[in-house]
Motif scaffolding. Sequence first.
Motif, mmCIF file in Angstrom:
data_model
loop_
_atom_site.group_PDB
_atom_site.id
_atom_site.type_symbol
_atom_site.label_atom_id
_atom_site.label_comp_id
_atom_site.label_asym_id
_atom_site.label_seq_id
_atom_site.Cartn_x
_atom_site.Cartn_y
_atom_site.Cartn_z
ATOM 1 N N LYS A 46 0.832 -1.174 0.027
ATOM 2 C CA LYS A 46 0.158 -0.011 -0.125
ATOM 3 C C LYS A 46 0.603 1.156 -0.001
ATOM 4 O O LYS A 46 0.498 2.429 -0.762
ATOM 5 C CB LYS A 46 -0.816 0.029 1.035
ATOM 6 N N GLU A 47 1.776 1.100 0.817
ATOM 7 C CA GLU A 47 2.647 2.494 0.672
ATOM 8 C C GLU A 47 3.253 2.645 -0.831
ATOM 9 O O GLU A 47 3.748 3.663 -0.898
ATOM 10 C CB GLU A 47 4.162 1.888 1.560
ATOM 11 N N THR A 48 3.640 1.704 -1.242
ATOM 12 C CA THR A 48 4.364 1.513 -2.506
ATOM 13 C C THR A 48 3.347 2.361 -3.546
ATOM 14 O O THR A 48 3.531 3.380 -4.246
ATOM 15 C CB THR A 48 4.640 0.393 -3.384
ATOM 16 N N ILE A 49 2.040 1.810 -3.658
ATOM 17 C CA ILE A 49 0.894 2.335 -4.418
ATOM 18 C C ILE A 49 0.859 3.801 -4.251
ATOM 19 O O ILE A 49 0.744 4.917 -4.911
ATOM 20 C CB ILE A 49 -0.593 2.006 -4.121
ATOM 21 N N ALA A 50 0.803 4.145 -2.704
ATOM 22 C CA ALA A 50 0.603 5.820 -2.580
ATOM 23 C C ALA A 50 1.991 6.584 -3.006
ATOM 24 O O ALA A 50 1.700 7.655 -3.543
ATOM 25 C CB ALA A 50 0.623 5.962 -0.986
ATOM 26 N N LEU A 51 3.382 6.137 -2.576
ATOM 27 C CA LEU A 51 4.407 6.590 -3.226
ATOM 28 C C LEU A 51 4.147 6.783 -4.712
ATOM 29 O O LEU A 51 4.419 7.970 -5.256
ATOM 30 C CB LEU A 51 5.672 5.591 -2.942
ATOM 31 N N LEU A 52 3.968 5.897 -5.543
ATOM 32 C CA LEU A 52 3.955 6.001 -6.904
ATOM 33 C C LEU A 52 2.704 7.035 -7.611
ATOM 34 O O LEU A 52 2.943 7.966 -8.558
ATOM 35 C CB LEU A 52 3.658 4.837 -7.671
ATOM 36 N N GLY A 53 1.633 7.293 -6.581
ATOM 37 C CA GLY A 53 0.606 7.943 -6.822
ATOM 38 C C GLY A 53 1.021 9.305 -6.798
ATOM 39 O O GLY A 53 0.893 10.491 -7.563
ATOM 40 N N THR A 54 1.824 9.711 -5.739
ATOM 41 C CA THR A 54 2.521 11.036 -5.189
ATOM 42 C C THR A 54 3.457 11.400 -6.346
ATOM 43 O O THR A 54 3.629 12.636 -6.931
ATOM 44 C CB THR A 54 3.139 11.018 -3.802
ATOM 45 N N ALA A 55 4.251 10.416 -6.570
ATOM 46 C CA ALA A 55 5.481 10.661 -7.511
ATOM 47 C C ALA A 55 4.938 11.022 -8.988
ATOM 48 O O ALA A 55 5.668 11.770 -9.647
ATOM 49 C CB ALA A 55 6.393 9.488 -7.479
ATOM 50 N N THR A 56 3.879 10.432 -9.368
ATOM 51 C CA THR A 56 3.579 10.805 -10.870
ATOM 52 C C THR A 56 2.283 11.647 -11.033
ATOM 53 O O THR A 56 1.661 11.823 -11.875
ATOM 54 C CB THR A 56 3.237 9.263 -11.421
ATOM 55 N N GLY A 57 1.896 12.216 -9.799
ATOM 56 C CA GLY A 57 0.819 13.350 -9.751
ATOM 57 C C GLY A 57 -0.464 12.376 -9.842
ATOM 58 O O GLY A 57 -1.588 13.276 -10.628
#
Length: 319
Positions: free
Chosen positions: A131-142
């Motif tokens: 879940k942290e990875t999904i959130a990380l990529l969501g933030t990093a890619t806008g």
Amino acid sequence: MADNPSIIEQAEFPVMVTDAAGREVCIERKPERLVSGYYITTSMLIALGQEEKLVGIEAKADTRPLYGMAAPKLLDLPNVGTAKVFDLEGCAALRPDLVILPLKLKESINALEELGIPVLTVNPEDLPRLKETIALLGTATGTAQRADSLLKCCDEMQTFLVETIPQSERPSVYLAGNSSYLSTAGSEMYQNTMLELGGGQNVAAELEDPYWAEVSYEQLLAWNPQIILIASGAGYNKEDLISDPNLTSLKAVQDGRVYTMPSSLEAWDSPVPGALLGSLWTASVLHSSFYDSEAFQSDVADFYRTFYDLEIDQAILAR
């Protein structure tokens, strides 16, 4: 179980994120050229609607059925190697705005950053880190709002499993690895989470190997699982296992309770965005009176329709 994530996002950059290596990484502008060196993050980026921004992905993309179905253009992209052998020069030549790598490739970070290329590492080997990875990529890619929709879907599946599957009825389960049925997943691998959420008790939970662990016939016989699940994409079949004369005394073999996980979409026994579907499948096998195959197939179709814009022929789940 999934909401429609069709959202136009107006993310503000720069953003600061923390990756799996504990590094604070500043992403100055919304990435337009992405490289993913890991099939798990490639699948996540498709789910986040970023497939058109990928300019390079991991090797062996043609072994991932989902790519050909949801984002066939990915199959023509240059590959940047594997988690064992990363093509640093090939990656740099693609002029990416952001590179996403598994934590095991963290030794490549300095070389890429010296070229001015931002790098994020990920390590989604349990449900919280997935879940942290999904959130990380969501933030990093806008695409944070779309990531939130995906996370909400994951939470709903998890809650459903916890509330529906009886905790008092947890059969013992052995997960046979994809390279050999004498390899399995211990407590340090995501597959352990899959089995537990699906209502099973992993007989190999005592093992602490971070990767697939080799076991002996003697150990498997001593565990004597009630049920055997064969990992998706296995290089052998159910008949190979049940016809092995060394395993005929296993309760799971004698009771005919050996099942192969579907592999026609993606490996649900790994921490891909649809990983909770692996737990739902496990529950449909172990606890069919509470959650049957028809309900499972409906949930799979809903998930891929929502996040991958795919209409799944339910017959494909039998393969």
